[in-house]
Scaffold this active site. Sequence first.
Site, PDB file in Angstrom:
ATOM      1  N   SER A 186       0.832  -1.201   0.000  1.00 31.92           N
ATOM      2  CA  SER A 186       0.000   0.000   0.000  1.00 31.92           C
ATOM      3  C   SER A 186       0.870   1.257   0.000  1.00 31.92           C
ATOM      4  O   SER A 186       1.660   1.438  -0.922  1.00 31.92           O
ATOM      5  CB  SER A 186      -0.939  -0.056   1.210  1.00 31.92           C
ATOM      6  OG  SER A 186      -1.904   0.935   1.126  1.00 31.92           O
TER       7      SER A 186
ATOM      8  N   ARG B 151     -12.197   6.035  10.022  1.00 36.46           N
ATOM      9  CA  ARG B 151     -11.480   4.763   9.955  1.00 36.46           C
ATOM     10  C   ARG B 151     -12.384   3.648   9.417  1.00 36.46           C
ATOM     11  O   ARG B 151     -11.944   2.798   8.645  1.00 36.46           O
ATOM     12  CB  ARG B 151     -10.958   4.396  11.342  1.00 36.46           C
ATOM     13  CG  ARG B 151     -10.273   3.049  11.407  1.00 36.46           C
ATOM     14  CD  ARG B 151      -9.078   2.984  10.455  1.00 36.46           C
ATOM     15  NE  ARG B 151      -8.273   1.792  10.688  1.00 36.46           N
ATOM     16  CZ  ARG B 151      -7.158   1.513  10.064  1.00 36.46           C
ATOM     17  NH1 ARG B 151      -6.700   2.342   9.151  1.00 36.46           N
ATOM     18  NH2 ARG B 151      -6.481   0.432  10.328  1.00 36.46           N
TER      19      ARG B 151
ATOM     20  N   ASP C 196      -8.580  -6.677  -4.545  1.00 37.65           N
ATOM     21  CA  ASP C 196      -8.254  -5.324  -4.048  1.00 37.65           C
ATOM     22  C   ASP C 196      -8.986  -4.293  -4.910  1.00 37.65           C
ATOM     23  O   ASP C 196      -8.627  -4.066  -6.059  1.00 37.65           O
ATOM     24  CB  ASP C 196      -6.729  -5.120  -4.129  1.00 37.65           C
ATOM     25  CG  ASP C 196      -6.285  -3.758  -3.582  1.00 37.65           C
ATOM     26  OD1 ASP C 196      -7.148  -2.894  -3.312  1.00 37.65           O
ATOM     27  OD2 ASP C 196      -5.067  -3.561  -3.429  1.00 37.65           O
TER      28      ASP C 196
ATOM     29  N   HIS D 250      -7.640  -5.291  -0.240  1.00 29.81           N
ATOM     30  CA  HIS D 250      -6.403  -4.515  -0.161  1.00 29.81           C
ATOM     31  C   HIS D 250      -5.484  -5.036   0.954  1.00 29.81           C
ATOM     32  O   HIS D 250      -4.265  -5.041   0.815  1.00 29.81           O
ATOM     33  CB  HIS D 250      -6.773  -3.051   0.068  1.00 29.81           C
ATOM     34  CG  HIS D 250      -5.611  -2.128   0.075  1.00 29.81           C
ATOM     35  ND1 HIS D 250      -4.803  -1.946  -1.028  1.00 29.81           N
ATOM     36  CD2 HIS D 250      -5.105  -1.325   1.050  1.00 29.81           C
ATOM     37  CE1 HIS D 250      -3.853  -1.066  -0.730  1.00 29.81           C
ATOM     38  NE2 HIS D 250      -4.016  -0.682   0.518  1.00 29.81           N
ATOM     39  N   ASP D 251      -6.089  -5.440   2.078  1.00 30.96           N
ATOM     40  CA  ASP D 251      -5.291  -5.911   3.213  1.00 30.96           C
ATOM     41  C   ASP D 251      -4.732  -7.320   3.028  1.00 30.96           C
ATOM     42  O   ASP D 251      -4.129  -7.870   3.959  1.00 30.96           O
ATOM     43  CB  ASP D 251      -6.112  -5.858   4.506  1.00 30.96           C
ATOM     44  CG  ASP D 251      -5.936  -4.533   5.255  1.00 30.96           C
ATOM     45  OD1 ASP D 251      -4.996  -3.787   4.930  1.00 30.96           O
ATOM     46  OD2 ASP D 251      -6.734  -4.250   6.174  1.00 30.96           O
TER      47      ASP D 251
HETATM   48  C1  LIG Z   1       1.562  -1.871   7.653  1.00 32.67           C
HETATM   49  C2  LIG Z   1       0.234  -1.791   8.142  1.00 32.67           C
HETATM   50  O1  LIG Z   1      -0.657  -1.719   7.374  1.00 32.67           O
HETATM   51  S1  LIG Z   1       0.023  -1.831   9.767  1.00 32.67           S
HETATM   52  C3  LIG Z   1      -1.630  -1.558  10.006  1.00 32.67           C
HETATM   53  C4  LIG Z   1      -2.314  -2.856  10.124  1.00 32.67           C
HETATM   54  N1  LIG Z   1      -3.359  -2.736  11.022  1.00 32.67           N
HETATM   55  C5  LIG Z   1      -4.528  -2.341  10.627  1.00 32.67           C
HETATM   56  O2  LIG Z   1      -4.803  -2.151   9.475  1.00 32.67           O
HETATM   57  C6  LIG Z   1      -5.498  -2.147  11.733  1.00 32.67           C
HETATM   58  C7  LIG Z   1      -6.801  -2.782  11.420  1.00 32.67           C
HETATM   59  N2  LIG Z   1      -6.701  -4.230  11.496  1.00 32.67           N
HETATM   60  C8  LIG Z   1      -7.031  -4.977  10.497  1.00 32.67           C
HETATM   61  O3  LIG Z   1      -7.454  -4.461   9.480  1.00 32.67           O
HETATM   62  C9  LIG Z   1      -6.839  -6.441  10.653  1.00 32.67           C
HETATM   63  O4  LIG Z   1      -6.620  -6.743  11.989  1.00 32.67           O
HETATM   64  C10 LIG Z   1      -5.675  -7.009   9.872  1.00 32.67           C
HETATM   65  C11 LIG Z   1      -5.798  -6.664   8.398  1.00 32.67           C
HETATM   66  C12 LIG Z   1      -4.362  -6.470  10.369  1.00 32.67           C
HETATM   67  C13 LIG Z   1      -5.729  -8.513  10.066  1.00 32.67           C
HETATM   68  O5  LIG Z   1      -6.953  -9.009   9.610  1.00 32.67           O
HETATM   69  P1  LIG Z   1      -7.676 -10.243  10.286  1.00 32.67           P
HETATM   70  O6  LIG Z   1      -6.652 -11.194  10.822  1.00 32.67           O
HETATM   71  O7  LIG Z   1      -8.629 -10.761   9.273  1.00 32.67           O
HETATM   72  O8  LIG Z   1      -8.379  -9.583  11.556  1.00 32.67           O
HETATM   73  P2  LIG Z   1      -9.915  -9.287  11.774  1.00 32.67           P
HETATM   74  O9  LIG Z   1     -10.390  -8.332  10.751  1.00 32.67           O
HETATM   75  O10 LIG Z   1     -10.659 -10.606  11.882  1.00 32.67           O
HETATM   76  O11 LIG Z   1      -9.932  -8.627  13.215  1.00 32.67           O
HETATM   77  C14 LIG Z   1      -9.721  -7.274  13.443  1.00 32.67           C
HETATM   78  C15 LIG Z   1     -10.361  -6.956  14.803  1.00 32.67           C
HETATM   79  O12 LIG Z   1     -11.789  -7.065  14.696  1.00 32.67           O
HETATM   80  C16 LIG Z   1     -12.279  -7.917  15.714  1.00 32.67           C
HETATM   81  N3  LIG Z   1     -13.453  -8.620  15.187  1.00 32.67           N
HETATM   82  C17 LIG Z   1     -13.455  -9.680  14.336  1.00 32.67           C
HETATM   83  N4  LIG Z   1     -14.740 -10.035  14.056  1.00 32.67           N
HETATM   84  C18 LIG Z   1     -15.533  -9.198  14.731  1.00 32.67           C
HETATM   85  C19 LIG Z   1     -16.960  -9.058  14.850  1.00 32.67           C
HETATM   86  N5  LIG Z   1     -17.784  -9.878  14.209  1.00 32.67           N
HETATM   87  N6  LIG Z   1     -17.444  -8.057  15.619  1.00 32.67           N
HETATM   88  C20 LIG Z   1     -16.620  -7.228  16.282  1.00 32.67           C
HETATM   89  N7  LIG Z   1     -15.259  -7.310  16.222  1.00 32.67           N
HETATM   90  C21 LIG Z   1     -14.735  -8.283  15.449  1.00 32.67           C
HETATM   91  C22 LIG Z   1     -11.157  -8.850  16.016  1.00 32.67           C
HETATM   92  O13 LIG Z   1     -11.321  -9.419  17.306  1.00 32.67           O
HETATM   93  C23 LIG Z   1      -9.965  -7.911  15.926  1.00 32.67           C
HETATM   94  O14 LIG Z   1      -9.886  -7.188  17.129  1.00 32.67           O
HETATM   95  P3  LIG Z   1      -8.477  -6.665  17.714  1.00 32.67           P
HETATM   96  O15 LIG Z   1      -7.934  -5.709  16.684  1.00 32.67           O
HETATM   97  O16 LIG Z   1      -8.819  -6.023  19.010  1.00 32.67           O
HETATM   98  O17 LIG Z   1      -7.617  -7.886  17.840  1.00 32.67           O
HETATM   99  N1  LIG Z   2      -4.755  -1.528   6.703  1.00 36.53           N
HETATM  100  C1  LIG Z   2      -3.557  -0.862   6.355  1.00 36.53           C
HETATM  101  C2  LIG Z   2      -3.497  -0.638   4.887  1.00 36.53           C
HETATM  102  C3  LIG Z   2      -4.057   0.662   4.416  1.00 36.53           C
HETATM  103  O1  LIG Z   2      -3.575   0.981   3.174  1.00 36.53           O
HETATM  104  C4  LIG Z   2      -3.382   0.418   7.157  1.00 36.53           C
HETATM  105  O2  LIG Z   2      -4.318   0.779   7.857  1.00 36.53           O
HETATM  106  O3  LIG Z   2      -2.321   0.998   7.125  1.00 36.53           O
END
Ligand SMILES: CC(=O)SCCNC(=O)CCNC(=O)[C@H](O)C(C)(C)COP(=O)(O)OP(=O)(O)OC[C@H]1O[C@@H](n2cnc3c(N)ncnc32)[C@H](O)[C@@H]1OP(=O)(O)O
Ligand SMILES: N[C@@H](CCO)C(=O)O
EC number: 2.3.1.31
Length: 373
Positions: free
Chosen positions: A152, A221, A315, A348-349
């Site tokens: 990204s 967000r 994506d 995208h993720d």
């Molecule tokens: C280089 C970078 O991009 S760093 C930035 C990365 N981080 C982010 O983008 C922050 C947002 N997080 C995410 O998008 C995801 O966690 C990812 C992409 C990192 C991983 O995806 P997945 O493993 O599929 O995680 P998922 O989407 O299932 O879970 C995200 C959160 O939602 C929560 N969740 C999952 N399902 C549900 C639901 N039905 N209702 C409410 N919460 C939920 C999970 O418990 C998790 O919580 P946590 O962050 O407190 O641990």
């Molecule tokens: N989920 C990642 C990718 C966004 O491009 C972030 O929040 O940084």
Amino acid sequence: METSVGIVTTEYAEFDLELRLESGRLLGPITLAYETYGTLNDRRDNAILVTHAWTGDAHAAGRHHPDDRKPGWWDGMIGPGKVLDTDRFFVICSNVIGSCKGSTGPTSINPRNGRPYNLNFPVIMVRDMVRAQVLLIDRLGIDRLVTVMGGSMGAMQALEWGIHYPERVRSIIPIAGTGRTSPMAISLNAVARQAIYNDPLWKKGNYRPEHPPADGLALARAIGHISFLSDASMQMKFGRRFSARDGQFDFFGQFEVERYLEYNGGSFIDKFDTNSFLYLAKALDLYDVAFGFDSRREALSQLQCPSLWFAFTSDWLYPPYQTEEVVEILRELDKPVEYHLIDSAYGHDSFLVEPEKFTPKVVELLDRLTAEK
Ligand SMILES: CC(=O)SCCNC(=O)CCNC(=O)[C@H](O)C(C)(C)COP(=O)(O)OP(=O)(O)OC[C@H]1O[C@@H](n2cnc3c(N)ncnc32)[C@H](O)[C@@H]1OP(=O)(O)O
Ligand SMILES: N[C@@H](CCO)C(=O)O
């Protein structure tokens, strides 16, 4: 066999200088947060730079504390015996300027008045982020990086490295990137911005850190988060399921997908600063590899090293055709370029969720580069 880098610490490089930005404005002094994993060899030629996405940080691998709930954001990729093998490579992950994760950004103190910059922080471009990273790589005494790799916004940084510092990189690996941000991606950020601007607590960026525009940021967000997912991943994860806690005929009853967005928008407030979110969104929107050149072709002709590109079928934020446009020009220019369209449902993720789908090609490239040395 131990595959984790274990307990790690974020370090902070301070640069007592003023960086001239693409806007012409000066920014300084500058702090860059970074982490390193593995050991820099005597020839100082085994370093890899990992570049992060919009809301990422320098903490890519390991844990800061044994009780941390989660490891760094690309922990599956970095460690002994992993794709970025810390027994072989010295892996650096640098936070970007504009962020709130330890580097100079809108929450930093403006040396001109002793107060946080807030909206006095200059508009930055991805190229400025890279300019600051060059200072860090110089400070670490590294002339040439084996590769610069990221997803990204990390892909944009990798491409900028290749184009503007061709003598400093032996390869680049842009993942889920784009050569220029599309009007659709910009429009999603525009709506997210409005969500923040319309929160009365935003106060044109002059909110107190303890009273951020939480509702606006959470909504912004959530809008972003939708664009990181895909139709298929939402079908798989939530379908049309209704939240088990709510009655279907409660007016405020939620679908599971709504709960998910509310949770992830809400939990983001404690993780990220609103002004940083806006400045980095601006940098994403401004991204065009051709900026400062007559054409994309002219910009891409600067690239001298092999480049390895990945795009993901689902994506829709930076759809594969946007990577393919860039790859096509590089092919016309006879540049050494390899491209893989990865079949993944995670939108995208995908680069965060299913790295195993593309990493064999990364290992191949790294092995080739190491053999050539
Ligand atoms: C280089 C970078 O991009 S760093 C930035 C990365 N981080 C982010 O983008 C922050 C947002 N997080 C995410 O998008 C995801 O966690 C990812 C992409 C990192 C991983 O995806 P997945 O493993 O599929 O995680 P998922 O989407 O299932 O879970 C995200 C959160 O939602 C929560 N969740 C999952 N399902 C549900 C639901 N039905 N209702 C409410 N919460 C939920 C999970 O418990 C998790 O919580 P946590 O962050 O407190 O641990
Ligand atoms: N989920 C990642 C990718 C966004 O491009 C972030 O929040 O940084």
